[in-house]
Each structure stands twice: as C-alpha cells, then as structure tokens.
Design an enzyme around this catalytic site. Sequence first.
Site, PDB file in Angstrom:
ATOM      1  N   HIS A  98       0.914  -1.338  -0.068  1.00 20.71           N
ATOM      2  CA  HIS A  98       0.014  -0.014  -0.183  1.00 20.71           C
ATOM      3  C   HIS A  98       0.713   1.165  -0.009  1.00 20.71           C
ATOM      4  O   HIS A  98       1.868   1.195   0.665  1.00 20.71           O
ATOM      5  CB  HIS A  98      -1.142   0.197   1.102  1.00 20.71           C
ATOM      6  CG  HIS A  98      -2.188   0.901   0.974  1.00 20.71           C
ATOM      7  ND1 HIS A  98      -3.496   0.336   0.568  1.00 20.71           N
ATOM      8  CD2 HIS A  98      -2.163   2.289   1.187  1.00 20.71           C
ATOM      9  CE1 HIS A  98      -4.251   1.317   0.518  1.00 20.71           C
ATOM     10  NE2 HIS A  98      -3.798   2.516   0.889  1.00 20.71           N
ATOM     11  N   ASP A 177     -13.480   3.027   7.614  1.00 24.21           N
ATOM     12  CA  ASP A 177     -12.774   3.893   6.980  1.00 24.21           C
ATOM     13  C   ASP A 177     -13.336   4.134   5.467  1.00 24.21           C
ATOM     14  O   ASP A 177     -13.080   5.369   5.027  1.00 24.21           O
ATOM     15  CB  ASP A 177     -11.283   3.064   6.118  1.00 24.21           C
ATOM     16  CG  ASP A 177     -10.279   3.665   5.441  1.00 24.21           C
ATOM     17  OD1 ASP A 177      -9.819   4.652   5.918  1.00 24.21           O
ATOM     18  OD2 ASP A 177     -10.109   3.447   4.294  1.00 24.21           O
ATOM     19  N   ARG A 184     -12.548  12.881   4.926  1.00 19.85           N
ATOM     20  CA  ARG A 184     -11.206  13.488   4.814  1.00 19.85           C
ATOM     21  C   ARG A 184     -10.845  14.107   3.639  1.00 19.85           C
ATOM     22  O   ARG A 184     -10.144  15.174   3.651  1.00 19.85           O
ATOM     23  CB  ARG A 184     -10.111  12.722   5.321  1.00 19.85           C
ATOM     24  CG  ARG A 184     -10.267  12.154   6.973  1.00 19.85           C
ATOM     25  CD  ARG A 184      -9.091  10.741   7.030  1.00 19.85           C
ATOM     26  NE  ARG A 184      -8.139  11.085   6.757  1.00 19.85           N
ATOM     27  CZ  ARG A 184      -7.151  10.227   5.984  1.00 19.85           C
ATOM     28  NH1 ARG A 184      -7.492   9.022   5.630  1.00 19.85           N
ATOM     29  NH2 ARG A 184      -5.915  10.478   5.795  1.00 19.85           N
ATOM     30  N   SER A 199      -6.112   4.632   8.493  1.00 26.05           N
ATOM     31  CA  SER A 199      -6.789   4.467   7.389  1.00 26.05           C
ATOM     32  C   SER A 199      -6.037   3.260   6.467  1.00 26.05           C
ATOM     33  O   SER A 199      -6.855   2.490   5.998  1.00 26.05           O
ATOM     34  CB  SER A 199      -6.830   5.795   6.414  1.00 26.05           C
ATOM     35  OG  SER A 199      -7.058   5.655   5.177  1.00 26.05           O
ATOM     36  N   LYS A 203      -7.558  -1.213   6.658  1.00 24.93           N
ATOM     37  CA  LYS A 203      -7.978  -1.903   5.493  1.00 24.93           C
ATOM     38  C   LYS A 203      -6.806  -3.292   5.233  1.00 24.93           C
ATOM     39  O   LYS A 203      -7.505  -4.254   5.145  1.00 24.93           O
ATOM     40  CB  LYS A 203      -7.614  -1.071   4.205  1.00 24.93           C
ATOM     41  CG  LYS A 203      -8.358   0.021   3.921  1.00 24.93           C
ATOM     42  CD  LYS A 203      -8.707   0.766   2.663  1.00 24.93           C
ATOM     43  CE  LYS A 203      -7.514   1.677   2.520  1.00 24.93           C
ATOM     44  NZ  LYS A 203      -7.667   2.965   3.125  1.00 24.93           N
TER      45      LYS A 203
HETATM   46  N1  URA Z   1      -4.091   5.607   1.654  1.00 23.36           N
HETATM   47  C1  URA Z   1      -5.290   5.378   2.199  1.00 23.36           C
HETATM   48  O1  URA Z   1      -5.814   4.320   2.382  1.00 23.36           O
HETATM   49  N2  URA Z   1      -5.320   6.243   3.360  1.00 23.36           N
HETATM   50  C2  URA Z   1      -4.815   7.349   3.463  1.00 23.36           C
HETATM   51  O2  URA Z   1      -5.204   8.127   4.224  1.00 23.36           O
HETATM   52  C3  URA Z   1      -3.643   7.676   2.568  1.00 23.36           C
HETATM   53  C4  URA Z   1      -3.440   6.861   1.514  1.00 23.36           C
END
Ligand code: URA
Length: 466
Positions: A98, A177, A184, A199, A203
């Site tokens: 990620h 999220d 956000r 966040s 996930k």
């Molecule tokens: N990727 C995400 O899933 N969340 C964030 O806050 C920033 C990047």
Amino acid sequence: MMRTNEAETQIAAAPPLHMIDIIRKKRDGGALDEREIRFVSDGAASGSIPQEQLAAWLMAAWIRGFSLDETRALTLAMRDSGEKFSPARLGKTAVDKHSSGGVGDKTSFLVAPLAAACGVAVPMISGRALGHTGGTLDKLESIPGYRTALSLDEFEAVLRKCGASIVSQTPALVPADRVLYALRDRTGTVENPSLICASILSKKLAAGLDALVLDVKTGSGAFLRDVQQAEFLAALMVATAEMAGTRTVALLTDMGQPLGRAAGNWIELVESIELLRGKRPAESEDLRELSLILAGWMIYLGGQADTPESGYERAETALMNGSGLRVFLGMVEAQGGGVSVFDDAEKFHKPGATEVVNARESGFVTEMDTTALGWAVQRLGAGREKAGEPVDPHAGILFHARRGAQVERGQPLATLYATTPAQLAEPRAILERAINISKAPPDAVALVSRIFTRDSAEKYLQNAIR
Ligand code: URA
C-alpha cells in the site's frame, strides 16, 4: 484479578458517551481512551454519528494529533468496524503493498499481478482519489464493467482463480474507513500521520495479511512532504502493523515528480499495461523500477524468494514472460471488466477536450510541485469535488518531459485531457507554475532512500518521541 461479573458490572456502570464531549476533549488537546475511539469508529461505520460531528472531530484530531496509543486504538477499532477476510483458506502466504499516496502512482497494477504470478496471494483493499492523489479504484473503474465492491465470497473466488484481487471498502468491509476516508477528502484532513496510519492499516489488517510492504512517499507530491515527517509515518505504520501481528516493511520513496509519465485514470492503466506487455518506454522507467523493487519485497516476504533482490529478479521474469499480464487480465475479467478495451487503448481514450502545454523557455526541468500537479489532474475531471460524484475516466495529464530533461522553448511539456474545454484553463495555469525550468540540470534523487523494518521502526519512534 477481576472476576468476569465484576468486570461486566464495571462496563455496565461506565458512563454513556456523547460525541460532542469527545469532539471537545480532542479540540482542547485531551487524549482519547480506547472506548471513546471505538465509539467514534463504530458510529462512523454505522452512520449513528452525523457527518458534521465526524468532520469536526477529524479537524480537531488533525490539529491536535494523536499519541501512539490513540493511533493504535484507532487503527484496531477501524479494522474491527466490519467483517474480516481470512486468507488462510487460500493455502498461500497473503502479502500486499500500500502506498501513502502519490501522483501517477500506479504500482498496484504491476505489483499485485507480478507477486501473484510468483505464487503469493494478494488480497488488496484499496481507496479512491484522496486530496491531490489519484485512487486505484477510480482508475480500475475506468474499465467498463469492472466491479470493486465484492462480497467476501466473491473476493475469495477471484483470489483462488487469479491469485490477486483489488477491491474497495464496503458497508461490510472496513466501513469506518469508507466513511472517514471520503470525509477527509472533502474536509482538508488528509495530511496527518495517525489518520493516514489508521486508514491504511485498518484496510490491510482487515484483509488478514501475513505480510505487508508499505511505499511511503516523500517529496513535493507526498501528503507528508518533509523527509522527517515521512520517516515518522513509515516508522509509525511499521510498528503499528507489527504490533497487530503483520510482518511489515516500509520503503521511503521519491514523490518529487509524478511516477511514470501518466497521471489520471484510464491513461495510468494504459501505461501499466504497456509495461506488463514487456515494453520499456524511457519515461516509465522509474515506475518499472519501483514496481519491481516493491514486488521483489512482496515475493520475498511471501516466502517465494530468499532475498528481496531475488524477488526482484522473479518479478522481472514475470514482467517479461507475460505471466503478470495474464494475472492482471484474468483479475479484470473475474471482476466483470471487459478486457477488449486493452486491444486498442488509444481508441478507447475519448477525452472531452485536449491541450498541449509547451515550455516557455529553454533549459532543464529541475523541480516539480507535484502536489499542485495532482490538483491539476483532479480539476481536469479525474477527481471529485463532492463525495460520491462520478470521475471522468479519460481526464488526466501525460508528461512529455520529466525531471532532468533538457527542453527547448516551445517543446511540449505535457498534454492535458479534460472533461470539457472550460476545465482546461485552471490546470494549465497550475502546470505552468508547477514545472520549474533552469539553466543547470538538477541533482539526481534516489528512488528509494530508506527502508524500515520492525527493529529500525521501533528505534526511530523511541528517539522521535523522547
Ligand atoms: N491511502 C489510504 O488508504 N489512506 C490514506 O489516508 C492515505 C493513503
């Protein structure tokens, strides 16, 4: 030790919580306890806390910050806000990657199929456009028919068939999220290390991963531009994920210019497919290299290579022999997407308006304000002003000159693709200001500047909070 019914009595006796008290406490710089944090996360997920209160809480949290304990509590509460996936049934090691968010950042389309082609399971829960950065899901949804909101059974079926699946948060999967991410995006509360950590990791932990590779961006296009802030975020995420039982590494990587030559939705997929087909355009070399490095780490952590370097070699073989491409196309089909659009990618690209921006002077491209370029991409139609708005698959920017390039006055710097002609003027002005041309070439910048593992992350955090 407290006996069960004593503990139950204490919980029952705990005073009721009110969102207004929690907002005021954070606004005034107080530390929230685990119960208060779970109250907010559960209320976001269920819809019982109104959006205006969540927005006020996010702004208070953005300004006041969270301690390490609050960050951990928020990450775990958000992970637990919905169902969880159990990849153990797949019989393979589950590893994902990620990114902390960038412009033109499309490595997911390469690393997921490459790692899967090398025997790793990649259950990837991704996000939409956030702030000035593009979203993996928005890009994938430019493929006609591609479904990102799968049930857990469908997610498992795609993973069994293809080895990789890229899906969204849903009302059942990390719903906290899903709600907070979209809020956000609209309330200027993205750039905070604890909110980013919770966040991303909520996930990743809900996907039940065995291991995780984090790509933490630094430089002009990152949410946390300054190297020290990016290092802190990397260390925070590695330590938090390890505490939750997931083996994690973070690579600090350059976002001082868009990654590769395309930033938008469909055009980013086109660039990725070109690389998966074994082509090697010079302007996409940083994208190719970073994708192979990240995939190499995934393959190593997934037990399919002895070192990240031999993982890199395996990933490169999968890129060159077409096995990564086959996984990607198989995944698209399994999720309902029509792969025939890739037969003639140029024909499918139908922007509402196009404009070429030329260099106003001769010299070297030395610096790019990549955050500004990201906003230009969003305002061409690739991103949204309001939650839930559709995005334009065809909007975006193709860069013809990258950092270090020598250009002559009048030479094309970039092509803008917008939804309508009226949407070209603001992005053009942004782009002209954002790309700096000077007489001397810039210094080279390392693509990967630092790597954090559990030990180095914990040491970093101990020093940082002393
Ligand atoms: N990727 C995400 O899933 N969340 C964030 O806050 C920033 C990047």
